[in-house]
Design an enzyme around this catalytic site. Structure first.
Site, short mmCIF file in Angstrom:
data_model
loop_
_atom_site.label_atom_id
_atom_site.label_comp_id
_atom_site.label_asym_id
_atom_site.label_seq_id
_atom_site.Cartn_x
_atom_site.Cartn_y
_atom_site.Cartn_z
N GLU A 1 1.70 -2.36 -21.81
CA GLU A 1 1.88 -1.02 -22.39
C GLU A 1 0.85 -0.75 -23.47
OE1 GLU A 1 6.70 -1.14 -21.56
OE2 GLU A 1 5.93 -1.30 -23.61
N THR B 1 0.87 -1.17 0.00
CA THR B 1 0.00 0.00 0.00
C THR B 1 0.90 1.23 0.00
OG1 THR B 1 -0.13 0.01 2.43
CG2 THR B 1 -1.86 -1.19 1.23
N HIS B 2 0.51 2.26 -0.71
CA HIS B 2 1.35 3.46 -0.89
C HIS B 2 2.69 3.10 -1.53
CE1 HIS B 2 -1.29 5.88 1.77
NE2 HIS B 2 -1.41 4.75 2.45
N SER C 1 14.26 -4.85 -27.18
CA SER C 1 15.20 -3.75 -27.44
C SER C 1 15.98 -4.00 -28.72
CB SER C 1 16.18 -3.62 -26.26
OG SER C 1 17.19 -2.67 -26.55
#
Length: 452
Positions: free
Chosen positions: A317, A173-174, A304
């Site tokens: 993505e 969390t956070h 890549s």
């Protein structure tokens, strides 16, 4: 307005050609789903007009046949009018009227036997037909394209939730360490998000049940038959299985597009949920050695052009970009909804483009993500265990035994000294070893209700 030169092989006529000349804007025609929906509505209108005695049965039959061809995806190349056109969609309505009239005449074997306005557009106006088609076509796209894709994604996530059920990992969390849970529990949350997305798609369909047809020019129904709208809606409901009905108030149905804005809001919510899932999965799969690496993402392509062996979270993505795009489109729909001036909203073609594009991209994105990412996901159980065992937040389970303040002191000492929580608790003689081991059992922490 003068003569227009129309290509010899075109099914459209002068009105369409004038729109092609007037609006050379994006090169993007109206969405295919919208055009198919337009064919369906025109076919049903011709059938109802014949039933009401307003259109000769033989003429109606040819109009219906031509319109059904359009509804089935034929003649799409004969709808060249740009999305950015007259805001009522009159150019596209006339495009359909002309194509159907020309094709009906071909079927009848008699040139000029069907008139675009008097016959194909009988009892209709662009101002009620285009909003009607907007609702019908988007509702069909939601049901037939988006819902199945979301259900497929839900099924894939639910399967992983079961497969990962007993793999304990540290919660966060956070973006900071929290108490443990299982990877299966985490994925059950993702599956639940998508289940709610399916429900939102259903609510979006329901928001489109009311149809504007029958209001003609400004909502009064001038030049229309009083039974026309209800009959058209009944036939559309029967053919599609969606309970379309005549609008309660035709002035609202043509002047406002609040229903479209509501649908956009639901699509934006779906996009937000899918973004969260895609981002979580790519973060959980980050690494493979210097990240979280709790998940092993499927390798779908080289990551890549310069770093050999690199694999990127390309499916996450992709889905994030789809959702960003959709949220932009839905913002445009909200803005379009404000542009209803007096008796007509004049952003109808753009609304159709944005909603159809949103549904199509969300559906394709969800489907591909399910197939090429979720289905092939694997858990790194050893990595999950390693990070969980290193976490200091297991100390939370000691609160009932030694209290919050003592537990906080244990955590701080363990962090400062590099020792384990167990070592610090035993050194301080706060608990006996057996009770401590039971309290620090990670799997038990994930199901406290099952363990008293």
């Amino acid at each position: 307005m003068g003569e227009m030169t129309v290509p010899d092989d075109a099914l459209w006529g002068a009105s369409t050609q004038r729109a092609v000349v007037n609006f050379p804007i994006s090169g993007r025609p109206m969405p295919p789903g919208f055009i198919r929906g337009l064919g369906l509505v025109k076919a049903v209108a011709a059938r109802v007009n014949a039933d009401l005695g307003r259109l000769p049965a033989e003429k109606s039959r040819f109009i219906q046949q031509a319109a059904r061809e359009i509804a089935n995806g034929r003649h799409s190349g004969h709808f060249p009018v740009d999305v950015f056109q007259t805001g009522s969609g009159t150019s596209t309505n006339m495009n359909a009227n002309e194509v159907i009239a020309r094709r009906a005449a071909q079927l009848a074997g008699e040139a000029g036997v069907v008139h675009p306005n008097d016959d194909v557009n009988l009892g209709q106006s662009s101002n009620d037909i285009i909003p009607t088609v907007l609702h019908v076509s988007v509702a069909l796209a939601l049901r037939d394209d988006l819902k199945p894709a979301l259900l497929q994604l839900h099924e894939a996530l639910a399967a992983k939730s079961v497969a990962f059920d007993r793999i304990v990992k540290i919660g966060r969390t956070h973006l900071m360490d929290a108490t443990p849970l299982t990877l299966g529990q985490e994925f059950s949350g993702y599956a639940a998000q998508v289940k709610k997305a399916v429900a939102r798609a259903d609510r979006a369909i329901a928001a489109l049940h009311e149809l504007a047809i029958g209001g003609t020019a400004v909502g009064t129904g001038i030049n229309g038959h009083p039974a026309f709208a209800a009959r058209v809606c009944a036939v559309l409901a029967q053919e599609t299985g969606i309970p379309f009905r005549e609008a309660d108030n035709h002035f609202e149905a043509q002047a406002a597009r609040d229903d479209a804005v509501e649908v956009a809001g639901l699509l934006a919510a779906i996009a937000a949920g899918l973004t969260k899932i895609a981002n979580d999965i790519r973060l959980l799969g980050s690494g493979p050695r210097a990240g979280l690496a709790e998940l092993k993402l499927p390798a779908t392509q080289p990551g890549s052009s310069i770093m050999p062996g690199k694999v990127n979270p390309v499916m996450s993505e992709m889905l994030v970009q789809v959702c960003l795009y959709v949220q932009g489109l839905t913002h445009t729909v909200t803005a379009c909804g404000r542009d209803g001036h007096f008796e007509l909203n004049v952003t109808l073609p753009l609304l159709a483009h944005c909603l159809h594009e949103s549904v199509h991209c969300l559906a394709s994105g969800a489907r591909v993500f399910a197939e090429k990412c979720i289905a092939g996901l694997e858990a790194d159980e050893a990595r999950c265990r390693e990070l969980m065992e290193r976490s200091l937040m297991l100390v939370t389970a000691l609160n009932p035994h030694i209290g919050y303040d003592a537990a906080a002191a244990v955590a701080k000492e363990a962090l400062a000294t590099g020792r384990s929580l167990r070592e610090v608790v035993l050194a301080r003689k706060l608990m006996d070893a057996a009770t401590l081991d039971r309290a620090l059992e990670p799997l038990a922490m994930t199901r406290p209700g099952e363990n008293g």
